[in-house]
Scaffold this motif. Sequence first.
Motif, PDB file in Angstrom:
ATOM      1  N   LYS A  82      -3.356  -4.932  -6.759  1.00 34.01           N
ATOM      2  CA  LYS A  82      -3.711  -3.553  -7.070  1.00 34.01           C
ATOM      3  C   LYS A  82      -2.860  -2.600  -6.226  1.00 34.01           C
ATOM      4  O   LYS A  82      -2.213  -2.990  -5.260  1.00 34.01           O
ATOM      5  CB  LYS A  82      -5.192  -3.303  -6.786  1.00 34.01           C
ATOM      6  CG  LYS A  82      -6.145  -4.230  -7.533  1.00 34.01           C
ATOM      7  CD  LYS A  82      -6.126  -3.989  -9.022  1.00 34.01           C
ATOM      8  CE  LYS A  82      -7.174  -4.851  -9.732  1.00 34.01           C
ATOM      9  NZ  LYS A  82      -7.160  -4.669 -11.198  1.00 34.01           N
ATOM     10  N   ASP A  83      -2.892  -1.341  -6.603  1.00 37.73           N
ATOM     11  CA  ASP A  83      -2.137  -0.319  -5.875  1.00 37.73           C
ATOM     12  C   ASP A  83      -2.639  -0.208  -4.435  1.00 37.73           C
ATOM     13  O   ASP A  83      -3.840  -0.351  -4.170  1.00 37.73           O
ATOM     14  CB  ASP A  83      -2.294   1.035  -6.587  1.00 37.73           C
ATOM     15  CG  ASP A  83      -1.382   2.095  -6.001  1.00 37.73           C
ATOM     16  OD1 ASP A  83      -1.841   2.832  -5.112  1.00 37.73           O
ATOM     17  OD2 ASP A  83      -0.218   2.176  -6.426  1.00 37.73           O
ATOM     18  N   LEU A 110      -5.493   2.216  -3.807  1.00 30.84           N
ATOM     19  CA  LEU A 110      -6.795   1.697  -4.213  1.00 30.84           C
ATOM     20  C   LEU A 110      -7.364   0.781  -3.135  1.00 30.84           C
ATOM     21  O   LEU A 110      -8.569   0.809  -2.852  1.00 30.84           O
ATOM     22  CB  LEU A 110      -6.666   0.944  -5.531  1.00 30.84           C
ATOM     23  CG  LEU A 110      -7.956   0.304  -6.075  1.00 30.84           C
ATOM     24  CD1 LEU A 110      -9.024   1.373  -6.323  1.00 30.84           C
ATOM     25  CD2 LEU A 110      -7.669  -0.485  -7.344  1.00 30.84           C
ATOM     26  N   ILE A 135      -8.938   2.801  -0.422  1.00 33.56           N
ATOM     27  CA  ILE A 135     -10.256   3.305  -0.821  1.00 33.56           C
ATOM     28  C   ILE A 135     -11.301   2.199  -0.727  1.00 33.56           C
ATOM     29  O   ILE A 135     -12.422   2.411  -0.249  1.00 33.56           O
ATOM     30  CB  ILE A 135     -10.200   3.881  -2.252  1.00 33.56           C
ATOM     31  CG1 ILE A 135      -9.254   5.088  -2.293  1.00 33.56           C
ATOM     32  CG2 ILE A 135     -11.590   4.275  -2.734  1.00 33.56           C
ATOM     33  CD1 ILE A 135      -8.994   5.611  -3.683  1.00 33.56           C
TER      34      ILE A 135
END
Length: 299
Positions: free
Chosen positions: A98-99, A102, A105
Motif C-alpha cells: 500500500k501507499d 496510508l 495513517i
Amino acid sequence: MTTLLAILVDGSIYASWLFLVAAGLTVIYGVMRILNMAHGSFYAIGAYSAASLVGWWFTGVGGNPYVSYLLLVGAALVSGLVVGLVVEFALLRRMYGKDEILMVIITYALLLILEDAVKLVWGVDPYFTYQPYSLMGRSTFGGLTFAIYDLGLVGVSLAIGISLWLILNKTHKGKLLRAVIHDREVAVAMGVNVKAMFAVTFAVGATLGALAGALTAPAISVSPGIGVEVIVLAFAVVVVGGMGSIGGAAAGAVLVGLTRAMAVHLAPELELFVIYSVMSLVLAVRPQGLFGRTLVRKI
C-alpha cells in the motif's frame, strides 16, 4: 573546562538514549518502508512491562537486587517480540504494497489504540522503578558527578549499534535483508522469503523500541503519554540522520544530543527549539538526511 566536560557527557548520554529509541524505527523503515507511528507505543509497553516486573521483584520477592537488570531486558524482549509479531501478523501483513501515506495513517491509528490499551492494562497512575538506577551509584570525574546507570546506556547503545551493523553487513541473513531493501521484487524472484524477513524485521524493531523503554524506566516516571513524547524525538533523529540508515540514526542522535546539551548548559530557554532547528537546517541543505540515499522511483 567543567562546562565543556558536562556538555560532552550529558550530550553523550542523551544521544545514546536517542539512538536506542530511534534504532528500531529506522530498522523498520529501512527494510519495510513503513514510517511506524506506533513505535512510541512499543517504547511505552516496554517501560511499563519492565517497571511492573522490577517493582514486583523488589516489593514482592525481595531477592538479589542485581537480578533486576536481567528482568529489565527480559521484560523488553518478551513484550517487544509478542506485540511486534501480533501487530505484523494481524494487521501489517494485510497492508504490504500500500501507499506509504496510508501506512502512516494505519500505524497512527495503532498508536492511539495501544495508548488506550496501556491505560486499560496498567491504569493511569505513574510507576516508579528507581532501584536499578540507584543501585549502581554515582561517580565523580573532573569535578562533576554522574549516575553510572546513565553512563552504562552509552555502552549499551554502542553495543546495539555495532551488533546491527555486523548483522546487516557480515552475515548471510543480513545480506539477504539488504537485497530486500535494495530491490524487493528481484529478491522475491531469487527465492527470498520476503514475508518472513518482514516479520522478523518488525519484531526486531518493536523489541528495540521496547528495550529502549525498559532501560529508560528506572530513570523516569513511567506514566501515560511517554510514547507520544518519544516518537516525536525519534522522528527528528531519523530524519536528520537519513531514514533507514543505522549510521545515520547514530549520527543524528549524536548531533541532536550534543546540540541539546549545549543549549541546556548555555541557553536553557532554547532547549526544545534547538532540536528542531537542527532538523530544519539539515533538511534545508540535504533533504534526504545526512546518510540517507536518494530513492529511485519506478514508473
